[in-house]
Design a protein around this motif. Structure first.
Motif, PDB file in Angstrom:
ATOM      1  N   GLU A 140       0.841  -1.191   0.000  1.00 23.08           N
ATOM      2  CA  GLU A 140       0.000   0.000   0.000  1.00 23.08           C
ATOM      3  C   GLU A 140       0.880   1.247   0.000  1.00 23.08           C
ATOM      4  O   GLU A 140       1.823   1.356   0.785  1.00 23.08           O
ATOM      5  CB  GLU A 140      -0.930   0.006   1.208  1.00 23.08           C
TER       6      GLU A 140
ATOM      7  N   PHE B   6       0.689   5.733  -0.501  1.00 24.76           N
ATOM      8  CA  PHE B   6      -0.150   6.922  -0.509  1.00 24.76           C
ATOM      9  C   PHE B   6       0.430   7.926  -1.498  1.00 24.76           C
ATOM     10  O   PHE B   6       1.622   8.239  -1.454  1.00 24.76           O
ATOM     11  CB  PHE B   6      -0.214   7.551   0.894  1.00 24.76           C
TER      12      PHE B   6
ATOM     13  N   ASN C 286      -4.895   6.096  -1.283  1.00 20.03           N
ATOM     14  CA  ASN C 286      -4.205   4.838  -0.995  1.00 20.03           C
ATOM     15  C   ASN C 286      -4.293   3.918  -2.206  1.00 20.03           C
ATOM     16  O   ASN C 286      -5.394   3.579  -2.668  1.00 20.03           O
ATOM     17  CB  ASN C 286      -4.833   4.177   0.230  1.00 20.03           C
TER      18      ASN C 286
END
Length: 311
Positions: A82, A84, A90
């Motif tokens: 993951e 950002f 995300n």
């Protein structure tokens, strides 16, 4: 006597075991290294040499092959992680690394596990690069992300004895809500382009139609102009022909009149035509209006210079 036999058997078994171990170690000391492979040899726990492709013999009980490396280019999957983006979205990113070992010694002693280290470094670099981009640019700047990861891995690879050939991002997966919004945006853009293409097509069609009408009008006008020119030329030629014929006729009449007895012939011809006019009037009307003086014809002939010849 039995105890002595047992002792001899034990000693023989020990020597046999030692001989077997020696034979096994002797065979283990013979190494056949395949092509594009390398073996790192340690002697008494310390690095001694690197065996390239071919036949090699080691010293039993002293040398051992500590590491075996495949020198061919290999593919390592980078698990999804993951990240950002700069606009706080995300996304899940995964990729693949293509690396090869160029220095077996550094790959053995420079890092515990170069594969695991390369995966971790690729993940951290990917997160840092995506953090500087907004969501839309992450899909457009894949080459930038890959180039940055390769640059960082190359710097570390000099210490780890590996070379990173390339890094490719396989998937960038945004959240479902963001994905739906992006799909709606893409559909709206497609509809806008379709409407624009349709309007451009209609515009071009009208232009082509007007150009066709214009060309048709020009052709009709040119044809009409040419027709009138042809008619005018035809009439002019007709008038010229009539005038020429009339002139020739007058000339011939003048020749006939000037000839001996010509005037009498003309008087007779005109008189016959004069009388034929009255005959036509009698056939087409119930009443006939005659001149008051039938001799006016003779006076008219005299005025025309067609007095009767005395010859």
């Amino acid at each position: 006597m039995i105890a002595g036999v047992d002792t001899d058997l034990i000693v023989m078994g020990i020597w046999g075991l030692i001989f077997a171990i020696f034979v096994i170690k002797l065979f283990q000391s013979i190494r056949l290294v395949p092509t594009k492979s390398a073996c790192v040899v340690e002697r008494l726990g310390k690095y001694h040499s690197t065996l390239d492709a071919g036949f090699h013999a080691l010293v039993p009980f002293v040398d051992k092959v500590a590491y075996v490396h495949d020198l061919k280019e290999e593919t390592i999957d980078v698990p999804p992680q993951e990240c950002f983006s700069s606009d706080e979205v995300n996304v899940e990113v995964d990729g693949v690394i293509y690396i090869s070992v160029i220095d077996p010694v550094k790959a053995s002693y420079g890092v515990t596990d170069y594969r695991y280290a390369a995966i971790q470094l690729a993940q951290t670099t990917t997160r840092s690069v995506i953090g500087t981009l907004d969501l839309d640019r992450t899909f457009e700047e894949r080459d930038v992300i890959s180039a940055k990861v390769v640059e960082v891995l190359d710097q570390a690879g000099a210490t780890w004895g590996i070379r990173v050939h390339r890094y490719e991002i396989k998937n960038i997966t945004p959240p479902e809500t963001v994905k739906n919004a992006m799909e709606m945006q893409v559909n709206a853009e497609r509809e806008r382009r379709a409407l624009l293409a349709k309007s451009e097509g209609d515009k071009q069609s009208k232009i082509n139609r007007s150009e066709g009408i214009k060309a048709e009008t020009i052709n009709h006008s040119e044809g009409e102009m040419q027709r009138r020119i042809n008619e005018a030329e035809g009439k002019a030629e007709e008038i010229l022909a009539i005038a020429k014929a009339t002139a020739e006729s007058i000339e011939r009449i003048a020749q006939v009149i000037s000839a001996p007895g010509g005037k009498n012939v003309v008087r007779m011809q005109l008189g016959a035509q004069y009388l034929q006019q009255f005959d036509g009037l009698s056939q087409n009307a119930s009443k006939i209006v005659l001149p008051g003086n039938m001799m006016d014809f003779e006076h008219w002939m005299d005025s025309m210079g067609l007095e009767e010849s005395k010859d």
